[in-house]
Design a protein around this motif. Structure first.
Motif, PDB file in Angstrom:
ATOM      1  N   PRO A  55     -90.608   0.076 -28.611  1.00 34.67           N
ATOM      2  CA  PRO A  55     -90.028   0.570 -26.751  1.00 34.67           C
ATOM      3  C   PRO A  55     -88.457   1.313 -27.324  1.00 34.67           C
ATOM      4  N   ARG A  56     -88.155   2.307 -26.695  1.00 31.24           N
ATOM      5  CA  ARG A  56     -87.170   2.322 -26.218  1.00 31.24           C
ATOM      6  C   ARG A  56     -85.808   1.592 -26.144  1.00 31.24           C
ATOM      7  N   LEU A  57     -86.480   1.137 -24.930  1.00 30.51           N
ATOM      8  CA  LEU A  57     -85.627  -0.207 -24.432  1.00 30.51           C
ATOM      9  C   LEU A  57     -86.299  -1.640 -24.319  1.00 30.51           C
ATOM     10  N   ASP A  58     -85.160  -2.498 -24.539  1.00 25.76           N
ATOM     11  CA  ASP A  58     -85.588  -4.040 -24.208  1.00 25.76           C
ATOM     12  C   ASP A  58     -85.368  -4.793 -23.598  1.00 25.76           C
ATOM     13  N   LYS A  67     -88.353  -6.316 -19.145  1.00 20.75           N
ATOM     14  CA  LYS A  67     -88.811  -4.211 -18.922  1.00 20.75           C
ATOM     15  C   LYS A  67     -88.478  -3.728 -20.672  1.00 20.75           C
ATOM     16  N   LEU A  68     -89.912  -3.175 -21.196  1.00 23.35           N
ATOM     17  CA  LEU A  68     -89.839  -2.103 -21.662  1.00 23.35           C
ATOM     18  C   LEU A  68     -90.464  -1.143 -22.178  1.00 23.35           C
ATOM     19  N   GLN A  69     -89.506   0.289 -22.325  1.00 26.05           N
ATOM     20  CA  GLN A  69     -89.817   1.817 -21.501  1.00 26.05           C
ATOM     21  C   GLN A  69     -89.988   2.425 -22.981  1.00 26.05           C
ATOM     22  N   PHE A  70     -91.321   3.177 -22.921  1.00 29.82           N
ATOM     23  CA  PHE A  70     -91.135   3.799 -24.014  1.00 29.82           C
ATOM     24  C   PHE A  70     -91.211   5.850 -23.626  1.00 29.82           C
ATOM     25  N   SER A  71     -90.940   6.446 -24.359  1.00 32.27           N
ATOM     26  CA  SER A  71     -91.088   7.804 -23.764  1.00 32.27           C
ATOM     27  C   SER A  71     -91.134   8.296 -25.044  1.00 32.27           C
ATOM     28  N   SER A  72     -91.666   9.763 -23.991  1.00 32.11           N
ATOM     29  CA  SER A  72     -91.689  11.056 -24.860  1.00 32.11           C
ATOM     30  C   SER A  72     -90.977  12.258 -24.555  1.00 32.11           C
ATOM     31  N   ARG A  73     -90.863  13.659 -25.214  1.00 34.88           N
ATOM     32  CA  ARG A  73     -90.024  14.881 -24.327  1.00 34.88           C
ATOM     33  C   ARG A  73     -91.079  15.196 -22.755  1.00 34.88           C
ATOM     34  N   ASP A  74     -91.737  14.342 -22.402  1.00 36.23           N
ATOM     35  CA  ASP A  74     -93.028  15.151 -21.322  1.00 36.23           C
ATOM     36  C   ASP A  74     -92.353  13.389 -20.335  1.00 36.23           C
ATOM     37  N   CYS A  75     -92.565  12.619 -20.745  1.00 30.08           N
ATOM     38  CA  CYS A  75     -92.382  11.119 -19.711  1.00 30.08           C
ATOM     39  C   CYS A  75     -91.517  10.277 -20.339  1.00 30.08           C
ATOM     40  N   VAL A  76     -91.378   9.140 -19.236  1.00 28.36           N
ATOM     41  CA  VAL A  76     -91.127   7.740 -19.694  1.00 28.36           C
ATOM     42  C   VAL A  76     -91.977   6.415 -18.843  1.00 28.36           C
ATOM     43  N   LEU A  77     -92.525   5.419 -19.694  1.00 26.71           N
ATOM     44  CA  LEU A  77     -93.127   4.491 -19.042  1.00 26.71           C
ATOM     45  C   LEU A  77     -92.250   3.652 -19.132  1.00 26.71           C
ATOM     46  N   LEU A 122     -66.490   5.144 -15.001  1.00 29.70           N
ATOM     47  CA  LEU A 122     -67.326   5.901 -14.919  1.00 29.70           C
ATOM     48  C   LEU A 122     -67.510   6.659 -16.644  1.00 29.70           C
ATOM     49  N   SER A 123     -67.021   6.941 -17.399  1.00 26.65           N
ATOM     50  CA  SER A 123     -67.702   7.840 -18.440  1.00 26.65           C
ATOM     51  C   SER A 123     -67.882   6.541 -19.049  1.00 26.65           C
ATOM     52  N   LEU A 124     -67.311   5.169 -19.480  1.00 30.25           N
ATOM     53  CA  LEU A 124     -68.463   3.994 -20.304  1.00 30.25           C
ATOM     54  C   LEU A 124     -70.013   4.342 -19.663  1.00 30.25           C
ATOM     55  N   SER A 125     -70.195   4.074 -18.196  1.00 32.11           N
ATOM     56  CA  SER A 125     -70.921   3.611 -17.760  1.00 32.11           C
ATOM     57  C   SER A 125     -72.162   4.987 -18.690  1.00 32.11           C
ATOM     58  N   ALA A 126     -71.549   5.538 -18.822  1.00 33.24           N
ATOM     59  CA  ALA A 126     -72.498   6.633 -19.509  1.00 33.24           C
ATOM     60  C   ALA A 126     -73.038   6.242 -20.347  1.00 33.24           C
ATOM     61  N   CYS A 127     -72.359   5.487 -21.343  1.00 30.35           N
ATOM     62  CA  CYS A 127     -72.923   4.978 -22.799  1.00 30.35           C
ATOM     63  C   CYS A 127     -74.263   4.754 -22.521  1.00 30.35           C
ATOM     64  N   VAL A 128     -75.274   4.974 -24.040  1.00 34.65           N
ATOM     65  CA  VAL A 128     -76.295   5.298 -24.315  1.00 34.65           C
ATOM     66  C   VAL A 128     -77.156   3.719 -25.011  1.00 34.65           C
ATOM     67  N   SER A 129     -78.169   3.462 -24.527  1.00 30.93           N
ATOM     68  CA  SER A 129     -77.966   1.860 -24.995  1.00 30.93           C
ATOM     69  C   SER A 129     -78.932   2.413 -27.002  1.00 30.93           C
ATOM     70  N   SER A 130     -79.182   1.217 -27.503  1.00 40.32           N
ATOM     71  CA  SER A 130     -79.729   1.425 -28.949  1.00 40.32           C
ATOM     72  C   SER A 130     -80.789   0.969 -29.200  1.00 40.32           C
ATOM     73  N   GLY A 131     -81.394   0.609 -27.937  1.00 43.92           N
ATOM     74  CA  GLY A 131     -82.890   0.241 -27.853  1.00 43.92           C
ATOM     75  C   GLY A 131     -83.084  -0.968 -28.089  1.00 43.92           C
ATOM     76  N   ALA A 132     -81.936  -1.842 -28.594  1.00 45.47           N
ATOM     77  CA  ALA A 132     -81.720  -2.961 -28.506  1.00 45.47           C
ATOM     78  C   ALA A 132     -81.694  -4.208 -27.743  1.00 45.47           C
ATOM     79  N   ALA A 133     -82.804  -4.531 -27.674  1.00 48.97           N
ATOM     80  CA  ALA A 133     -83.098  -6.332 -26.909  1.00 48.97           C
ATOM     81  C   ALA A 133     -81.141  -6.512 -26.239  1.00 48.97           C
TER      82      ALA A 133
END
Length: 121
Positions: free
Chosen positions: A62-65, A73-83, A13-24
């Motif tokens: 993009p934040r995620l690729d 899937k390309l993800q873009f985000s701000s403090r208000d929303c995630v697209l 569970l703790s490993l699954s919480a790791c955050v992506s670096s944004g790399a493809a």
């Protein structure tokens, strides 16, 4: 024995919480959905049909690729929303946006067109 199972589960569970670096990355099966036709694209005319380069010009990097097969899937985000933009190939050409989803940072559904407009500012 129960303590060992608990320790392994806690580690997983703790490993699954790791955050992506944004790399493809290559996505596990099922994380990039199959191509789904959008019913309402009002306000998303400039986003629909865009390729990855066009989205980067519109929203920045993009934040995620995430790639799965020929889907992306390309993800873009701000403090208000995630697209989340889902790109699929059209014929033999470049993959283009065919589906868009939006949410607030805490996970609630958000208006897709409003989110795209906010990210363009």
């Amino acid at each position: 024995m129960k303590n060992r199972i608990f320790a392994v589960a806690a580690l997983a569970l703790s490993l699954s919480a790791c955050v992506s670096s944004g790399a493809a990355t290559r996505a596990p099966a099922g994380s990039v959905p199959k191509q789904i036709p959008m019913q309402n694209t009002e306000g998303l005319e400039e986003v629909m049909g865009q390729g990855a380069r066009g989205l980067a010009r519109m929203f920045g990097e993009p934040r995620l690729d995430v790639r799965e097969g020929d889907a992306r899937k390309l993800q873009f985000s701000s403090r208000d929303c995630v697209l989340d933009t889902y790109l699929y190939p059209k014929g033999r050409g470049e993959a283009v946006v065919t589906y868009v989803d939006a949410r607030t940072p805490d996970g609630r559904n958000a208006d897709r067109a409003s989110c795209a407009a906010a990210l363009r500012r």
